[in-house]
Write a protein that holds these residues in place. Sequence first.
Motif, PDB file in Angstrom:
ATOM      1  N   ARG A 115      -4.983  12.229   1.937  1.00  0.00           N
ATOM      2  CA  ARG A 115      -3.997  11.147   1.961  1.00  0.00           C
ATOM      3  C   ARG A 115      -4.666   9.794   2.119  1.00  0.00           C
ATOM      4  NH1 ARG A 115       0.527  10.922   5.601  1.00  0.00           N
ATOM      5  NH2 ARG A 115       1.487   9.749   3.939  1.00  0.00           N
ATOM      6  N   LEU A 116      -5.675   9.720   2.976  1.00  0.00           N
ATOM      7  CA  LEU A 116      -6.382   8.450   3.175  1.00  0.00           C
ATOM      8  C   LEU A 116      -7.134   8.012   1.923  1.00  0.00           C
ATOM      9  CD1 LEU A 116      -7.753   8.927   6.787  1.00  0.00           C
ATOM     10  CD2 LEU A 116      -5.958   7.358   6.046  1.00  0.00           C
ATOM     11  N   THR A 143      -6.295   8.647  -1.182  1.00  0.00           N
ATOM     12  CA  THR A 143      -5.426   8.377  -2.329  1.00  0.00           C
ATOM     13  C   THR A 143      -4.528   7.164  -2.114  1.00  0.00           C
ATOM     14  OG1 THR A 143      -3.739   9.929  -1.536  1.00  0.00           O
ATOM     15  CG2 THR A 143      -5.398  10.776  -3.083  1.00  0.00           C
ATOM     16  N   ARG A 144      -4.797   6.365  -1.109  1.00  0.00           N
ATOM     17  CA  ARG A 144      -4.037   5.119  -0.911  1.00  0.00           C
ATOM     18  C   ARG A 144      -4.335   4.173  -2.058  1.00  0.00           C
ATOM     19  NH1 ARG A 144      -4.729   3.463   5.399  1.00  0.00           N
ATOM     20  NH2 ARG A 144      -3.302   5.031   6.199  1.00  0.00           N
ATOM     21  N   GLU A 145      -3.294   3.456  -2.486  1.00  0.00           N
ATOM     22  CA  GLU A 145      -3.487   2.468  -3.541  1.00  0.00           C
ATOM     23  C   GLU A 145      -2.487   1.338  -3.382  1.00  0.00           C
ATOM     24  OE1 GLU A 145      -2.981   4.367  -7.322  1.00  0.00           O
ATOM     25  OE2 GLU A 145      -1.053   5.198  -6.785  1.00  0.00           O
ATOM     26  N   LYS A 146      -2.849   0.191  -3.897  1.00  0.00           N
ATOM     27  CA  LYS A 146      -1.964  -0.977  -3.882  1.00  0.00           C
ATOM     28  C   LYS A 146      -1.054  -0.885  -5.102  1.00  0.00           C
ATOM     29  CE  LYS A 146      -4.256  -3.597  -0.743  1.00  0.00           C
ATOM     30  NZ  LYS A 146      -3.684  -4.139   0.441  1.00  0.00           N
ATOM     31  N   THR A 205       0.844  -1.187   0.000  1.00  0.00           N
ATOM     32  CA  THR A 205       0.000   0.000   0.000  1.00  0.00           C
ATOM     33  C   THR A 205       0.880   1.237   0.000  1.00  0.00           C
ATOM     34  OG1 THR A 205      -1.700  -1.182   1.229  1.00  0.00           O
ATOM     35  CG2 THR A 205      -1.841   1.213   1.216  1.00  0.00           C
ATOM     36  N   GLN A 206       0.569   2.160  -0.886  1.00  0.00           N
ATOM     37  CA  GLN A 206       1.312   3.410  -0.977  1.00  0.00           C
ATOM     38  C   GLN A 206       0.348   4.559  -0.735  1.00  0.00           C
ATOM     39  OE1 GLN A 206       3.096   4.169  -4.785  1.00  0.00           O
ATOM     40  NE2 GLN A 206       4.357   5.805  -4.001  1.00  0.00           N
ATOM     41  N   THR A 207       0.752   5.489   0.115  1.00  0.00           N
ATOM     42  CA  THR A 207      -0.054   6.663   0.409  1.00  0.00           C
ATOM     43  C   THR A 207       0.626   7.875  -0.195  1.00  0.00           C
ATOM     44  OG1 THR A 207      -0.739   5.668   2.494  1.00  0.00           O
ATOM     45  CG2 THR A 207      -1.113   8.015   2.259  1.00  0.00           C
ATOM     46  N   LYS A 208      -0.116   8.650  -0.964  1.00  0.00           N
ATOM     47  CA  LYS A 208       0.451   9.851  -1.580  1.00  0.00           C
ATOM     48  C   LYS A 208       0.645  10.917  -0.513  1.00  0.00           C
ATOM     49  CE  LYS A 208      -1.407   9.041  -6.132  1.00  0.00           C
ATOM     50  NZ  LYS A 208      -2.191   9.542  -7.244  1.00  0.00           N
TER      51      LYS A 208
END
Length: 79
Positions: A45-46, A48-51, A18-21
Motif C-alpha cells: 500500500r505504501l 502504490t501511493r500516487e498523486k 494522494t491516493q493509496t491503493k
Amino acid sequence: MANMLICTNCGYQGKSVTQTKGSIFIEILLWLFFIIPGLVYSIWRLMTREKVCPKCKNPSMIPLDTPQGQKLAETFKIE
C-alpha cells in the motif's frame, strides 16, 4: 501560481491529492490475524501511493506553468 497543476483528463486546475491503493480495513484485518501478510500488504500500500486529480482520480496531472499545461488551460477554459 506555484504548485498549481492541471489534469490532462478533465481540466481540473489546483493541487493533487494522494491516493493509496487497497483497503485500510483489509490491512487492519491482516495485521490482527496474520502478521506477515499484514506487513506485506502494508508495504504494498505504501509503495502504490500516487498523486491524482481530486475530481476524476486520474494520475495524469502536469504543472500549469509548462507549455503543455498552458495549452491545456486554454483548451479546458470555461467561459
